[in-house]
Scaffold this motif. Structure first.
Motif, short mmCIF file in Angstrom:
data_model
loop_
_atom_site.label_atom_id
_atom_site.label_comp_id
_atom_site.label_asym_id
_atom_site.label_seq_id
_atom_site.Cartn_x
_atom_site.Cartn_y
_atom_site.Cartn_z
N CYS A 148 -10.97 -10.75 -8.76
CA CYS A 148 -10.50 -9.61 -7.96
C CYS A 148 -11.03 -8.35 -8.61
N TRP A 149 -11.68 -7.53 -7.83
CA TRP A 149 -12.26 -6.27 -8.34
C TRP A 149 -11.31 -5.12 -8.05
N THR A 150 -11.11 -4.27 -9.04
CA THR A 150 -10.22 -3.14 -8.86
C THR A 150 -10.82 -1.89 -9.48
N ARG A 197 4.89 -16.67 6.68
CA ARG A 197 5.25 -17.96 7.28
C ARG A 197 4.53 -19.14 6.61
N THR A 198 4.04 -18.93 5.41
CA THR A 198 3.23 -19.95 4.74
C THR A 198 3.91 -20.41 3.45
N PRO A 199 3.56 -21.62 2.96
CA PRO A 199 4.20 -22.12 1.73
C PRO A 199 3.73 -21.39 0.48
N LEU A 200 2.56 -20.76 0.54
CA LEU A 200 2.04 -20.01 -0.60
C LEU A 200 1.81 -18.57 -0.19
N PHE A 201 1.99 -17.67 -1.12
CA PHE A 201 1.60 -16.28 -0.88
C PHE A 201 0.81 -15.77 -2.07
N CYS A 202 -0.12 -14.88 -1.78
CA CYS A 202 -0.96 -14.28 -2.81
C CYS A 202 -0.66 -12.78 -2.86
N ALA A 203 -0.13 -12.33 -3.99
CA ALA A 203 0.19 -10.91 -4.17
C ALA A 203 -1.04 -10.20 -4.73
N ILE A 204 -1.48 -9.16 -4.04
CA ILE A 204 -2.64 -8.40 -4.48
C ILE A 204 -2.33 -6.91 -4.35
N ASP A 205 -3.21 -6.09 -4.89
CA ASP A 205 -3.13 -4.64 -4.70
C ASP A 205 -4.00 -4.25 -3.52
N ALA A 206 -3.50 -3.32 -2.72
CA ALA A 206 -4.26 -2.90 -1.54
C ALA A 206 -5.54 -2.16 -1.91
N ASP A 207 -5.65 -1.70 -3.16
CA ASP A 207 -6.85 -0.98 -3.58
C ASP A 207 -7.83 -1.90 -4.30
N SER A 208 -7.68 -3.21 -4.11
CA SER A 208 -8.53 -4.18 -4.80
C SER A 208 -9.37 -4.96 -3.80
N ILE A 209 -10.42 -5.61 -4.31
CA ILE A 209 -11.33 -6.41 -3.48
C ILE A 209 -11.45 -7.80 -4.07
N LEU A 210 -11.13 -8.81 -3.28
CA LEU A 210 -11.29 -10.20 -3.71
C LEU A 210 -12.70 -10.68 -3.40
N ALA A 267 0.84 -1.20 0.00
CA ALA A 267 0.00 0.00 0.00
C ALA A 267 0.87 1.24 0.00
N PHE A 268 0.64 2.12 -0.96
CA PHE A 268 1.32 3.41 -0.98
C PHE A 268 0.27 4.48 -1.27
N ASN A 269 0.03 5.33 -0.27
CA ASN A 269 -0.97 6.41 -0.39
C ASN A 269 -2.33 5.85 -0.80
N GLU A 270 -2.85 4.90 -0.04
CA GLU A 270 -4.11 4.24 -0.34
C GLU A 270 -5.17 4.53 0.72
N GLU A 271 -5.11 5.69 1.36
CA GLU A 271 -6.01 5.95 2.49
C GLU A 271 -7.49 5.90 2.10
N LEU A 272 -7.83 6.17 0.84
CA LEU A 272 -9.23 6.16 0.44
C LEU A 272 -9.84 4.77 0.47
N THR A 273 -9.05 3.75 0.16
CA THR A 273 -9.60 2.41 -0.02
C THR A 273 -9.03 1.36 0.91
N VAL A 274 -7.99 1.69 1.68
CA VAL A 274 -7.25 0.66 2.39
C VAL A 274 -8.08 -0.04 3.47
N VAL A 275 -8.91 0.67 4.20
CA VAL A 275 -9.68 0.04 5.27
C VAL A 275 -10.71 -0.93 4.69
N GLU A 276 -11.43 -0.52 3.65
CA GLU A 276 -12.39 -1.42 3.00
C GLU A 276 -11.68 -2.64 2.43
N SER A 277 -10.51 -2.44 1.86
CA SER A 277 -9.77 -3.56 1.28
C SER A 277 -9.36 -4.56 2.34
N VAL A 278 -8.84 -4.07 3.47
CA VAL A 278 -8.42 -4.97 4.55
C VAL A 278 -9.61 -5.72 5.11
#
Length: 468
Positions: free
Chosen positions: A302-304, A158-171, A63-74
């Motif tokens: 994933c919705w963006t 700490r997991t065998p898999l990781f999922c890279a997403i954008d902080a301004d997106s919704i899964l 997340a870089f300068n995502e204050e508009l969407t970051v809380v909803e995304s998390v």
């Protein structure tokens, strides 16, 4: 002069026909992939089927300068239906209130966390968590760019898999259960898988969920819906079926951590870090002669939020073009190299045709073919052939992709939406397509000048998506 003019027309038309032929080939493979895929189960069925088999996943959200969407995304990430996962939000030195908003919204406090040091990244300033929310960890670090932030997340997960997403997106709620399927079906072969990206502009969002799909009113957003359909439903689905996928979107990609660490993680110094990682994985596995699979699954979504301003969109498309060129230049030794099999021929052939020479020759044709005809140096059949390749086939590919989407996935609930998108699929070829190629030429110029900046990407935020 006439012979030279005809030679120019031949180059432009043949290149266009090669592109169209490749797109038709992709359409056929995409149709086969969708028609032969296993029945798509409901989320509850997926949970019963995979809950005991699903490997743990770390969701990495830079997340870089995502204050508009970051809380909803998390919030949307924490509400995902998946047995074992953690959310690692990486604040990459944001200059706005991104970190403060997350800390306040989730009651976070500073904590300690073990850090693996195999991947390089900028200094981590601290970790924040809440015992009541054990699945959430916020990593605050100095700014280093998206690739740098993802490397920090990989070192901390700490997991065998990781999922890279954008902080301004919704899964979507069941997105992880769907995209993890190749890792369960072929756990020893699958090293990466990608899902579909959809445009959230116009949709109604509530509590980090897309509750109703609507089309946006903004024309640029409508056009991007068609572009994303072609890119994901046609191109990536087909390339995944052929096992020559060269890019998994940075907004939604699942990777096996071990192989990503082996190739050095995400590379610095490129704006196409998502594409470059996939190419490194192909090269690494081929060099070691290890069997592997890199898949694309159409159902997980994933919705963006996409840009609705021409300047912002132009910066994004120039950056994408620059990233593709950087990746091709960095890994050009793989192109048409028998050592790399189908990825060297089909994968790099597609990059060369569509991303490297495509925009140059198409713009070259827009400028010269009509001019040469006006000067009497080209006969009418040459002009008609150019127009057919440029416009007729472009409309065909877009409309065929929309038909494929409706027959197989049916994501647009209203007939009116399909009518609007069909209209957009036609008119985008007359103006927008040419503008898009101009932006890609800007990306070429930036690549030649070795420009590395991302540019400012302004957003409205999901709260206003319904009225966009």
């Amino acid at each position: 002069m006439v012979a030279s003019a005809e030679a120019v027309a031949v180059v432009v038309i043949v290149t266009g026909l090669l592109q169209v032929g490749f797109y038709v080939f992709q359409l056929l493979f995409a149709a086969i992939a969708l028609s032969t895929r296993p029945p798509v189960p409901r989320g509850a069925t997926l949970w019963r089927r995979y809950s005991d088999q699903a490997p743990p996943i770390s969701l990495l959200a830079p997340a870089f300068n995502e204050e508009l969407t970051v809380v909803e995304s998390v919030r949307s990430l924490l509400a995902l239906h998946y047995p074992h996962f953690e959310v690692l939000l990486i604040n990459d030195g944001s200059k706005d209130g991104t970190l403060a908003r997350v800390i306040d919204a989730f009651g976070l406090q500073r904590v300690e966390r073990y850090i693996d040091d195999r991947l390089e990244h900028a200094n981590i300033r601290g970790f924040y968590a809440n015992p009541a929310l054990p699945r959430l960890l916020v990593i605050d670090k100095q700014n280093g760019g998206k690739a740098d932030a993802l490397n920090a997340g990989i070192n901390c997960c700490r997991t065998p898999l990781f999922c890279a997403i954008d902080a301004d997106s919704i899964l979507e709620t069941d997105a992880l259960l769907r995209v993890v399927r190749p890792f369960i079906d072929d756990p020893n072969l699958t090293i990466a898988a990608g899902g579909t990206i959809r445009i959230a502009n116009g949709c109604i969002i509530d509590s980090g969920r897309v509750v109703r799909i609507h089309l946006p009113r903004n024309f640029l957003a409508l056009v991007q819906i068609m572009e994303y359909l072609r890119a994901f439903l046609m191109a990536r689905l087909a390339l995944g079926k052929m096992q020559v996928l060269t890019v998994i979107s940075g907004a939604f990609g699942l990777f096996r951590r071990q192989e990503v660490v082996e190739v050095g993680g995400y590379s610095h110094g490129t704006v196409g870090e998502d594409m470059e990682l996939v190419l490194k994985l192909h090269r690494h596995m081929r060099d070691l002669k290890r069997p592997y699979r890199i898949d694309f699954i159409a159902e997980p979504v994933c919705w963006t939020e996409c840009p609705e301003d021409a300047k912002v969109l132009g910066r994004q498309r120039s950056r994408w073009q620059r990233g593709a060129l950087e990746c091709f230049a960095k890994h050009k030794s793989m192109a048409f190299n028998p050592r790399y099999g189908r990825i060297g021929f089909l994968g790099f052939g597609q990059i060369l045709l569509v991303d490297v020479v495509g925009p140059l020759i198409e713009v070259f044709g827009y400028l010269l073919v009509p001019l040469l005809y006006a000067l009497g140096l080209l006969a009418l059949p040459w002009l008609l052939a150019f127009l057919a390749v440029t416009f007729t086939f472009g409309v065909f590919v877009s409309v065929a992709t929309l038909i494929l989407e409706e027959v197989q996935l049916r994501r647009f609930p209203r007939a009116r939406d399909l009518a609007v998108l069909t209209f957009v699929a036609v008119v985008e070829n007359f103006g927008y397509r040419q503008l898009s190629n101009f932006w890609r030429l800007q990306g070429w110029w930036q690549f030649v000048r070795k420009q590395q900046s991302w540019g400012t990407m302004t957003r409205k935020g999901f709260g206003s998506a319904a009225s966009s």
